[in-house]
Structure formats: C-alpha cells, structure tokens
Design an enzyme around this catalytic site. Structure first.
Site, PDB file in Angstrom:
ATOM      1  N   ASP A 123       0.869  -1.157   0.000  1.00  0.00           N
ATOM      2  CA  ASP A 123       0.000   0.000   0.000  1.00  0.00           C
ATOM      3  C   ASP A 123       0.918   1.224   0.000  1.00  0.00           C
ATOM      4  O   ASP A 123       2.093   1.127   0.369  1.00  0.00           O
ATOM      5  CB  ASP A 123      -0.881  -0.048   1.255  1.00  0.00           C
ATOM      6  CG  ASP A 123      -1.641   1.234   1.481  1.00  0.00           C
ATOM      7  OD1 ASP A 123      -2.289   1.712   0.535  1.00  0.00           O
ATOM      8  OD2 ASP A 123      -1.588   1.763   2.612  1.00  0.00           O
ATOM      9  N   ASP A 125      -0.093   5.022   1.025  1.00  0.00           N
ATOM     10  CA  ASP A 125      -0.285   5.986   2.102  1.00  0.00           C
ATOM     11  C   ASP A 125      -0.251   5.309   3.472  1.00  0.00           C
ATOM     12  O   ASP A 125      -0.949   4.323   3.703  1.00  0.00           O
ATOM     13  CB  ASP A 125      -1.611   6.725   1.915  1.00  0.00           C
ATOM     14  CG  ASP A 125      -1.655   7.493   0.600  1.00  0.00           C
ATOM     15  OD1 ASP A 125      -2.182   8.609   0.605  1.00  0.00           O
ATOM     16  OD2 ASP A 125      -1.158   6.990  -0.425  1.00  0.00           O
TER      17      ASP A 125
END
Length: 211
Positions: free
Chosen positions: A11, A13
């Site tokens: 991922d 953020d």
C-alpha cells in the site's frame, strides 16, 4: 531473462509513505482536517472505501494543478523504504505499489523510490483544476487483491512467493491473497487478520522476511 523469485506489493499511504496524500491535497483546498477525519474512518473499515473516496475527492474540487509540486514536496517516504526496496531487488524480487491514492503523485514518488510497477486512482481535471471526481474505476480492496494476482501471474511468481504490506481495511483482501500478509503501522482490524504484525514504523524491519 529469468523470472523474479518473489513479489512484494505495498500500500502507499501510511505504509510506503508516511503521509495520507489526499490530506495533503485537501490542505490546498483548506479542507485538510475534514478529509483527514473521513480518511481515518475509511481506514478503520467503518465506511465503504469507494464511497468514502468519492466523497473525499469531491472536497478537492477546485485545487489547481499548480498545487501538485507543493504536495509532492511534502510527501515523506516511510523510514527504511529505500533500503527495503534495494533489498528486494538484490534478492531478485519485484517491488510494487497499489494505492487508493493518486497517480498524479505516485508517478513521481514511486520511480524515485525504485518501485517497479504501481497502480492508483486518477483525478479528473477541468480547466487545469481538479473537478472533484475520480476518473475511471476506484482502486478499492478488490482491485488491490486483483493487482497482486495479476502482477504475480504476469511475472510467473506463485502466490505463495508474494508478500503484501498494508495498514488499512481496504488492504485486507490483498493481504489475504498474498502468501504472507503483513500489517504495518496498521489499524486494529488489519492487525487482527494479518499473518504478521510489524510494529516499528521502519520498513527495514521487513528485510528479514524476504526470501
């Protein structure tokens, strides 16, 4: 060319990056606090991610494209990001990112960190300003899992040789699809369901997990 030995999908953020990029963009519209609260609820899994994202992107309406260099300058890689990606490459692995964030930022940040392949949402633009909508399908939980499977298949990497790393509820399907699902800097729901929890916010902690 030989096939890579393994694939690591991150991922972006609050995982590969310290920031929630949508909040940095929202700051440019004076709506950072409002969007931050909505992002937190989405990451905890309290609301549907795609619905929440569209609502948060609406709050970005009117932000000029000239703001993006300022946003990109504020993005901070998570400590250890470069070292982990270098370690992946030194072991003949592939480093990938799939994000509910935005290509407008990731297209600069990802290659700078050495990421091999990445996928994110795109923001719609009218008259050189964000129009408050997402272009195309939202990269949601299922899209993240599908990206991991697609990239592994394209490179002939068996799923057992994949690692997924994430922090929010929209990462859970990706973590479940991978050979090893790692909760990093993660919300409680993710910590409960991941194969492994890494607490220190330093991606070098993941280097011993590499094949």
């Amino acid at each position: 060319m030989p096939h890579p030995r393994f694939l690591v999908v991150f991922d972006a953020d609050s995982t590969l990056l310290r920031n929630e990029v949508i909040e940095l963009i929202a700051d440019e519209a004076g709506r950072g606090a409002e969007v931050a609260a909505a992002t937190e609820a989405a990451m905890r899994g309290e609301v549907d991610f795609a619905t929440s994202l569209r609502s948060r992107v609406h709050a970005l309406s009117g932000v000029p494209l000239t703001a993006f260099p300022r946003v990109i300058a504020r993005v901070e890689p998570t400590p250890g990001a470069r070292e982990l990606i270098e370690a992946i490459h030194s072991r003949d692995g592939v480093a990938a990112v799939v994000s509910g964030g935005f290509h407008e930022v990731l297209d600069t940040i990802a290659p700078d960190l050495g990421v091999d392949v990445w996928r994110a949402n795109r923001l719609s633009v009218a008259d050189d300003r964000l129009d408050g909508t997402v272009s195309g399908d939202v990269v949601d939980a299922e899209a993240k899992a599908a990206s991991l499977r697609e990239w592994a298949d394209d490179r002939r990497v068996p799923l057992r040789s994949t690692i997924a790393v994430g922090d929010g509820a929209n990462d859970l399907r990706m973590l479940a699809a991978a050979g090893l699902g790692v909760a990093f800097n993660a919300k409680p729901a993710v910590r409960r369901q991941a194969d492994l929890v890494v607490d220190p916010v330093d991606l070098r902690e993941l280097i011993p997990l590499l094949p």
